[in-house]
Design an enzyme around this catalytic site. Structure first.
Site, PDB file in Angstrom:
ATOM      1  N   HIS A 189       0.888  -1.162   0.000  1.00 22.05           N
ATOM      2  CA  HIS A 189       0.000   0.000   0.000  1.00 22.05           C
ATOM      3  C   HIS A 189       0.926   1.212   0.000  1.00 22.05           C
ATOM      4  CE1 HIS A 189      -3.315  -2.670   0.928  1.00 22.05           C
ATOM      5  NE2 HIS A 189      -2.789  -3.015   2.089  1.00 22.05           N
ATOM      6  N   TYR A 216      -6.263   0.922  -3.253  1.00 18.42           N
ATOM      7  CA  TYR A 216      -7.672   1.237  -3.028  1.00 18.42           C
ATOM      8  C   TYR A 216      -7.939   2.720  -2.819  1.00 18.42           C
ATOM      9  CZ  TYR A 216      -6.151   0.726   1.907  1.00 18.42           C
ATOM     10  OH  TYR A 216      -5.488   0.814   3.113  1.00 18.42           O
ATOM     11  N   HIS A 223     -10.817  -6.557  -1.845  1.00 20.29           N
ATOM     12  CA  HIS A 223     -10.227  -6.075  -0.595  1.00 20.29           C
ATOM     13  C   HIS A 223     -10.227  -7.153   0.474  1.00 20.29           C
ATOM     14  CE1 HIS A 223      -9.990  -4.232   3.390  1.00 20.29           C
ATOM     15  NE2 HIS A 223      -9.132  -3.424   2.817  1.00 20.29           N
ATOM     16  N   HIS A 273      -1.744 -12.319   3.861  1.00 27.02           N
ATOM     17  CA  HIS A 273      -1.702 -12.609   5.303  1.00 27.02           C
ATOM     18  C   HIS A 273      -2.083 -14.070   5.573  1.00 27.02           C
ATOM     19  CE1 HIS A 273      -1.018  -8.394   5.925  1.00 27.02           C
ATOM     20  NE2 HIS A 273      -2.226  -8.057   5.495  1.00 27.02           N
ATOM     21  N   ASP A 300       3.817  -4.405   2.673  1.00 24.27           N
ATOM     22  CA  ASP A 300       2.502  -3.971   3.138  1.00 24.27           C
ATOM     23  C   ASP A 300       2.468  -2.501   3.540  1.00 24.27           C
ATOM     24  OD1 ASP A 300      -0.085  -3.878   4.086  1.00 24.27           O
ATOM     25  OD2 ASP A 300       0.104  -5.556   5.447  1.00 24.27           O
TER      26      ASP A 300
END
Length: 450
Positions: free
Chosen positions: A55, A118, A202, A265, A316
């Site tokens: 992200h 996102y 998501h 994850h 991440d």
């Protein structure tokens, strides 16, 4: 960053071990042709590493969520801080932060990034005039730095398993199915050797079952599909309450999970889920430093390895941008739980470092959609030249060189980074790092002053 025709003579590591005195040759597209033999050398070259979960915007807030806001601080309280920070981003600031992040990744040894994106719309949820503006900012940052990109626009529709509407702070993330599929269609025109467009759901809590089925049916047959899953025990509990199954088991039972899928994850698995994911051929993206930072839990690595599962790593939230730290703490977490040493090994490969590197390079192509990972003929020439002149490598041999790289202090031991036959990092520094850093600093200061 001109493309060369060869990476100089080196000892070359591939998943089955070291190969002496090879030159990596590649064609005009940066794909490896038949390696040429060379003389004896102390230089060591290993495959570049794919970062399977990013992200990018969260790099700007690293270190800003480390003050207690609640005696029971957890992922869920951290998320509120993240939402407040996310509201401040524009396409311009996202480009600046992503370029800084991607240059850091290249210096650390990541040569491909899967961007789980996102942050689509304006803070009030209204689309930009170009609905792909934020996505294009990421593509431009990747092109500026020279990193290989798998862009994964995220479908985000609901605020929980109960179907509640998105909260105000989630509005800029949201799409309906039609607008989401249109975004994918627009972005696929950007695909090239360096950019692949995939799909990200998501999470099960954010994508209703019906919408998931429509999107999956509409995707190209070779599309890569990534999803957050089983990161939090609360997510497992909610899924059990509403869907009467654990998240990973529900997904395996209700979606065509195969080697196109990456489960991000997947921290909280029972024994049946471990076996099921391994049988499916999906990749698990383990994000050790972020999972530790958020207090998520530890992935059951040894059981998953025994089941033959495919896995890789991601940074991440980017509180660390180091594949070495992800790999090192993946192993160390298992040692702390078992109170034993040298967990990620096999009888055939007793080196922890070799096994860890084997895991991340052999999953890269399936998870990213790019022909990369093992420095095989026909793959892109994405490679790292290690700094074998460093004292950490003094007297190193084939048996311990990778262990020394991963388990020997915190100095970055990547001397050069090559992506598709272009050297983008030399002497441990990205060619444009100073200008990129200046731009990023200015944008972050402006966001924090707003």
């Amino acid at each position: 960053m001109p493309r060369m025709q060869t990476i100089p003579n080196a000892r070359l590591w591939r998943p089955h071990g070291w190969h002496d005195g090879l030159k990596l040759n590649f064609d005009s597209h940066g794909r490896i042709t038949r390696p040429l033999a060379g003389g004896t050398t102390s230089q060591r070259v290993v495959p570049g590493i794919a970062n399977l979960h990013s992200h990018a915007f969260q790099r700007a807030m690293a270190g800003m969520a480390e003050q207690q806001t609640n005696p029971a601080d957890s992922f869920w309280t951290w998320r509120e801080t993240m939402y407040r920070f996310a509201e401040r981003f524009t396409p311009e600031s996202l480009h600046a932060v992503a370029a800084q992040l991607y240059s850091e990744m290249l210096e650390a040894g990541y040569t491909t990034v899967c961007e789980f994106h996102y942050l689509h719309h304006r803070p009030d949820g209204k689309p930009y005039a170009d609905p792909a503006a934020m996505s294009r900012a990421l593509i431009e940052a990747a092109q500026e730095t020279g990193i290989r990109l798998t862009l994964l626009p995220v479908l985000y529709m609901t605020g929980g398993f109960d179907g509640r509407a998105l909260a105000d702070r989630q509005r800029r993330f949201g799409h309906d199915v039609d607008s989401y599929l249109k975004l994918l269609e627009i972005l696929r025109t950007e695909q090239c050797d360096m950019v692949q467009i995939g799909c990200a759901l998501h999470s099960l809590r954010a994508v209703p079952e019906g919408a998931m089925r429509v999107v999956l049916d509409a995707l190209p047959a070779d599309s890569r599909i990534h999803i957050h899953i089983a990161e939090q025990t609360a997510e497992v509990d909610d899924c059990l309450a509403v869907r009467k199954a654990r998240p990973v088991q529900w997904l395996l039972d209700n979606a065509p999970v195969d080697n196109r899928w990456t489960l991000v994850h997947a921290t909280h698995l029972d024994d049946a889920e471990v076996q099921g994911v391994a049988r499916s051929g999906a990749t698990v993206a383990i994000c050790t430093t972020t999972e530790a930072n958020l207090g998520d839990g530890l992935f059951p690595l040894r059981a998953y390895l025994d089941a033959g599962g495919r896995w890789g790593v991601g940074s991440d939230s980017h509180i660390s941008v180091s594949p070495i730290e992800e790999l090192r703490w993946l192993e160390y977490g298992q040692r702390l739980v078992t109170r034993r040493r040298n967990i990620a090994v096999t009888p055939e490969m007793p080196s922890v470092g070799a096994n860890l590197l084997h895991g991340v390079v052999t999953s890269a192509a399936a998870s990213t959609g790019h022909p990369i990972g093992t420095l095989a003929e026909g793959e892109f020439a994405d490679a790292l030249v290690l700094d074998t002149g460093a004292t950490q490598f003094a007297g190193a041999n084939d048996d311990d060189a990778l262990d020394r790289w991963i388990f020997n202090g915190n100095r970055n031991l990547v001397r050069e980074t090559w992506v598709g036959g272009r050297c983008v990092v030399q002497g441990g520094r990205h060619f444009h790092s100073d200008a990129i850093a200046d731009h990023c600093r200015a944008e972050i200061r402006q966001m924090l002053e707003a």
